[in-house]
Design an enzyme around this catalytic site. Sequence first.
Site, short mmCIF file in Angstrom:
data_model
loop_
_atom_site.label_atom_id
_atom_site.label_comp_id
_atom_site.label_asym_id
_atom_site.label_seq_id
_atom_site.Cartn_x
_atom_site.Cartn_y
_atom_site.Cartn_z
N ILE A 86 0.84 -1.20 0.00
CA ILE A 86 0.00 0.00 0.00
C ILE A 86 0.87 1.25 0.00
O ILE A 86 1.89 1.32 0.70
CB ILE A 86 -0.94 -0.01 1.22
CG1 ILE A 86 -1.98 -1.11 1.01
CG2 ILE A 86 -1.64 1.34 1.40
CD1 ILE A 86 -2.86 -1.36 2.20
N HIS A 115 0.63 4.38 1.39
CA HIS A 115 -0.18 5.06 2.40
C HIS A 115 -0.21 6.57 2.12
O HIS A 115 0.82 7.16 1.80
CB HIS A 115 0.40 4.81 3.80
CG HIS A 115 0.46 3.34 4.15
ND1 HIS A 115 -0.66 2.62 4.51
CD2 HIS A 115 1.50 2.47 4.19
CE1 HIS A 115 -0.30 1.36 4.76
NE2 HIS A 115 1.01 1.25 4.57
N ARG A 161 8.91 -7.54 9.34
CA ARG A 161 9.23 -6.12 9.46
C ARG A 161 10.58 -6.04 10.18
O ARG A 161 10.68 -6.50 11.33
CB ARG A 161 8.19 -5.40 10.30
CG ARG A 161 6.73 -5.62 9.88
CD ARG A 161 5.83 -5.04 10.96
NE ARG A 161 4.41 -5.20 10.67
CZ ARG A 161 3.67 -6.26 11.01
NH1 ARG A 161 4.23 -7.30 11.60
NH2 ARG A 161 2.39 -6.29 10.75
N CYS A 176 -4.85 -19.93 -14.96
CA CYS A 176 -5.52 -19.11 -13.95
C CYS A 176 -5.27 -17.63 -14.17
O CYS A 176 -6.17 -16.81 -14.05
CB CYS A 176 -5.05 -19.49 -12.54
SG CYS A 176 -5.23 -21.22 -12.15
N CYS A 182 -4.83 -22.18 -8.87
CA CYS A 182 -4.32 -23.56 -8.82
C CYS A 182 -2.92 -23.60 -8.23
O CYS A 182 -2.37 -24.68 -8.02
CB CYS A 182 -4.39 -24.24 -10.18
SG CYS A 182 -2.96 -24.00 -11.22
#
Lengths: 418, 483
Positions: B50, B52, B309, B400, B435
């Site tokens: 993300i 942020h 982290r 897929c 899969c």
Amino acid sequence: MPRSIRGDVVVIGGGPAGMAAALSSWEAGAKSVFLLERNEYLGGILPQCIHPGFGLQIWGEELTGPEYAEIFIENLNRTGVEAMTDTAALELTPERIVKAVNPQGAWEIKANSIILSMGCRERTRGMLQIPGYRPAGIFTAGLAQYLVNIAGYLPGKDIVILGSGDIGLIMARRLTLEGARVKMVVEIKNSLSGLVRNYVQCIQDFNIPLLFSHTVTEVRGKERVEAVVISEVDEEGNPLSGGEREVECDTLLLSVGLIPENELSRQAKIPLSPQTGGPWVDEDFSTDLEGFFACGNVASVFDLVDYVTLVAERAGRAAVLARPPQEKHILRAGEGVHTVIPQRIREGKDGFLFIRPQKSMKGVTVSFWEREKIFYQKKISICRPSEMIKLDLAQIPWPQEKGEIKVEIKGTEIQGIS
Amino acid sequence: MNEEFDVIIIGGGVVGCAIAWYLAHFDLQILLLEKELDVCSGVSKANTGIIHSRSYWTPHTLKGELHLRSLSWIEQAEKELDIEFLKTGALTMAFSRDDLEFLQTLKERGKIEGAQILAPREAHTLEPMISDKIFAAYYDPETRVASPFELNIALAESAFLNGVHFILGQEVVGFEEEKSIVGVLTENGKYLSRWVVNCAGLSSSYLAQKSGDNIPSLRPLRGEYLVLDRECRGLVHHVLYPVPVGETKGILVSPTTDGNILVGPNLEPAEDEDTSTTKEGLKEVEEGGKKLIPSLPVSQTIATFSGLRPTLPDRDFHIFFSSRFPSLLHLVGIESPGLTASFGIAEYVGDLLHKRGLKLRERSDFVIRSSFPVFRKLPWEERERLIQEDDNWGKIVCRCEEVTVAEVKHALLSSPGASTLDGLKRRVRVMMGRCQGGFCGMRLPFLMAETLGLEERRIVKSGRNSFYLGEETKEVRSGASLY
């Protein structure tokens, strides 16, 4: 622009279901049949199933997978069915347009009838959420089967198999014969998932330990699998604390179930059954969406390829006849029933009903209920989840008035192999 | 290599590659050393992905400062790297009146146009599946979602395109004084450079200690995740944050750039570099996700993973020059929001080196990267055109994710290219779908061996010893043909 073609019948998936369906569509008079297969060869999973056991039901002869496939491939070669291998169907619309690609180009195929025969895929470690590291050495059993029988490689040396499904049992034997050590097969349930004959021929005959009510609760090893932790489980399948032990191995094979591949069916908005994971179908293997048929493992995971062939032949013929929609009985899975297929009955004059029980039982009674009353019963000595109960539709006195019918199985539960 | 570099970067994660990309804008000889066989193989490969927004920066910290600095780079990065972050926006969900204050803080901290605090009904209009137990939600339109792999690899490719040298699979083990330059010691030799940047993620504090610097050891905090099937696309449209309790942003539910749903991470101490998942951890993630979306379809989980982290006790970034090697810069404790802050970190590192004397002469010949087409996202006319150009575009290797042989070959032959199965996965999404390699696992190792001219049995999943295949079968060993 994509190349546009039109077909009488388009079959998606060239495994046992698709081959039989395409063939019977052609024989029933279809003017053009296209059979789309994503692999370079027809046959689906059959070419890698080099063990015998196929064909007993329909030809009374025991064939290997490649032999079984070869019969259909040869028959198809004698017809005008256009087999498009190396062709991946990527889109499907409710208007019966298939979009596909192959090395020749992008295709748009409009069909009068579409037969879905995409088969199924294997359940994975991710779905089971087995905790631990994510090293190399974790394979689904079918993938391992491909590696051994087609590519010519063992998946590893020391092997633990999770799940007693048929591919897992078959692979236990195959890997042993190839010189690998199959340390054990662990099964979370208290009974066998696969066929008893596979247990006898693949596990018992090779002295491979099979542990019921056990599962893998952790994968160890950062780069390649180094060990798995196995735990005993309670009746709900929850690991019991204190019952863990580490088993050293470099490979974990998963044989923990199959899922019908219905991504294209969903795109075309074909109604799917939550029980089977495939389209609702009638005895013609016609789906609830006009012009679409579904046969084989895409509709419901079958136990035997012979049955897949039988239902695919019906679908292939029906796709040509294209009978108009009509009111149908609706079959529901009641007590003791895992799945029932077909789940719609148009007339019930011919065709088959396949019932997969939830549990292994003896002294079994299969009952058919219309509202509050049983209108048909059938006694069977024994049933197992691994084996479908096959009934002739014509034997069953279907009620005049179309409505909901419940199928129920009762009996005395049995555990282990029995 | 007898050559002397201007800058050696240790670590090919998103931070190392962002620094390489940033410095590649200048007239410099740069080498990036990575201990794994591919870039994006450590902390950067497993996070929420993300970007942020300004609402979520942490004031009075270096990480906060670099977070803000990074956000001003977004558009340029998208343009130069030819990638697109998904501007989803975010909802931070408050479950009690007490949480309201936090939402207010986010709003004030961000000062983002269009951001607002929503009543439950308004929040439900935006995200119908969220819990009805919410008291209020903070809506922020600026939050973006990135593919952590795509960003990391695009940065590496752009850096390579602009002259940065990459040596993969080369672990740095120490430093040596060489007059006014630094000798970077690896398992196999020594590389000389005027400047050295240590951004080795989980190994960064170890390397700082190796250079004689006084820095506490990192405390890896693990976060576990669930990935849901693309069938769940549309379940959520925004990044959903809870109001955090404690040190992190909490367990999020987020759409990904590829249409999956990501749930996580939890927070738990981890031994060493233990990236395993646990039953308890995954349960906690599931519960955290269900707090936000009660109907979360966890049965649609296709994969689970955990990331680490690399944290220091004060939970801030520590960027400092070595006391013994004046031209060695350490970056330690680059944890969340490291991905968001990566451009800011790169620019900051450039500034620090420049202040100490690194000459930054901007190049006039900087090349803009163009990303390789993604078959799945192409219109049909374009697919047809590409197949006529190269029939590998008509061969689907991963059903897929609809990945073609052309894309796999490109990922193998590009630079720095994939040399492992996981490297392929991160570049073109093979084995990443529902899969999980059940089908394409039959093809990829062989396609890879053939394309790279390697022995099939040498193909690895990620690490040097993570061999995918075992021995050949008896038939093959005896020389029989399988066909």
